[in-house]
Design a protein around this motif. Structure first.
Motif, PDB file in Angstrom:
ATOM      1  N   VAL A 164       1.000  -1.273   0.043  1.00  0.00           N
ATOM      2  CA  VAL A 164      -0.095  -0.025   0.125  1.00  0.00           C
ATOM      3  C   VAL A 164       1.074   1.102  -0.122  1.00  0.00           C
ATOM      4  CG1 VAL A 164      -1.723   1.173   1.215  1.00  0.00           C
ATOM      5  CG2 VAL A 164      -1.913  -1.325   1.141  1.00  0.00           C
ATOM      6  N   TYR A 199      -0.321   4.622  -0.626  1.00  0.00           N
ATOM      7  CA  TYR A 199      -1.098   5.925  -0.398  1.00  0.00           C
ATOM      8  C   TYR A 199      -2.308   5.629   0.050  1.00  0.00           C
ATOM      9  CZ  TYR A 199      -3.552  10.309  -1.532  1.00  0.00           C
ATOM     10  OH  TYR A 199      -4.427  11.087  -1.451  1.00  0.00           O
ATOM     11  N   PHE A 200      -2.708   6.482   1.041  1.00  0.00           N
ATOM     12  CA  PHE A 200      -4.001   6.579   1.694  1.00  0.00           C
ATOM     13  C   PHE A 200      -4.641   7.917   1.739  1.00  0.00           C
ATOM     14  CE2 PHE A 200      -2.750   3.047   4.757  1.00  0.00           C
ATOM     15  CZ  PHE A 200      -3.709   2.380   4.504  1.00  0.00           C
ATOM     16  N   MET A 245      -7.221   3.752  -1.188  1.00  0.00           N
ATOM     17  CA  MET A 245      -5.750   3.743  -1.057  1.00  0.00           C
ATOM     18  C   MET A 245      -5.268   3.255  -2.387  1.00  0.00           C
ATOM     19  SD  MET A 245      -5.840  -0.136   1.039  1.00  0.00           S
ATOM     20  CE  MET A 245      -6.952  -1.458   0.582  1.00  0.00           C
ATOM     21  N   LYS A 265      -5.662   1.755   8.674  1.00  0.00           N
ATOM     22  CA  LYS A 265      -4.447   2.519   8.149  1.00  0.00           C
ATOM     23  C   LYS A 265      -3.409   2.248   9.276  1.00  0.00           C
ATOM     24  CE  LYS A 265      -6.834   6.407   6.125  1.00  0.00           C
ATOM     25  NZ  LYS A 265      -7.054   7.813   6.282  1.00  0.00           N
ATOM     26  N   GLN A 280       0.149   9.714   3.072  1.00  0.00           N
ATOM     27  CA  GLN A 280      -1.374  10.040   3.381  1.00  0.00           C
ATOM     28  C   GLN A 280      -1.690  11.314   2.768  1.00  0.00           C
ATOM     29  OE1 GLN A 280      -3.123   8.478   6.477  1.00  0.00           O
ATOM     30  NE2 GLN A 280      -1.440   7.020   7.078  1.00  0.00           N
TER      31      GLN A 280
END
Length: 153
Positions: free
Chosen positions: A87, A89-90, A95, A133, A146
């Motif tokens: 992962v 990017y949030f 995401m 997260k 983020q």
């Protein structure tokens, strides 16, 4: 794209039905390979967080919204591949997974899949829980970027 940026990978062997008569994997199967990677990533994430099967299902789900794949070299019948996932990017309700498929040290494919967290019934976006997260951030060797919090005005 560096292998060292990925904590997670899962092996996958190319099956006969995935290759054309020349033994080259048909391009559509790579999306299935990435999907296997996402499924196994979730399994590993849940195990790392100490979750039991079925635990934490709260009526929300992640739905695929965008997929981008870049083909670098072909996989062949009977190749042993490593599907790397992380992962990267949030956002508030989205995401982005980054994917890389290797045969040994050779990068065959890079890509990304964007998922939106949504209510299963309405399919309307909902914020990704902070606990999710945090579990992902703890699991990853490179912390996901983020989105900046919205400015209240």
């Amino acid at each position: 794209m560096l292998k060292s940026d990925f904590r997670f990978s899962t092996p996958l062997r190319v099956r006969w039905s995935e290759a054309d008569p020349q033994g080259i994997v048909f391009n559509g199967h790579y999306l299935n390979y990435v999907d296997v990677g996402v499924t196994e990533y979730y399994r590993a994430l849940r195990a790392a967080a100490g979750a039991q099967p079925g635990e934490g299902l709260d009526g929300s789900e992640f739905f695929a919204a965008k997929t981008v794949l870049e083909y670098k070299a072909p996989a062949l019948f009977d190749d042993l591949l490593d599907v790397h996932m992380r992962v990267a990017y949030f956002g508030n309700s989205s995401m982005r997974f980054v994917a890389a498929i290797y045969r040994g040290d050779e990068l065959l494919l890079s890509g990304e899949v964007v998922y939106v967290h949504a209510d299963q019934t309405t399919r309307r976006p909902t914020p990704i829980p902070d606990s999710f997260k945090q579990n992902v951030t703890t699991f990853e060797c490179v912390a996901p970027e983020q989105a900046a919090p919205a400015v209240q005005g």
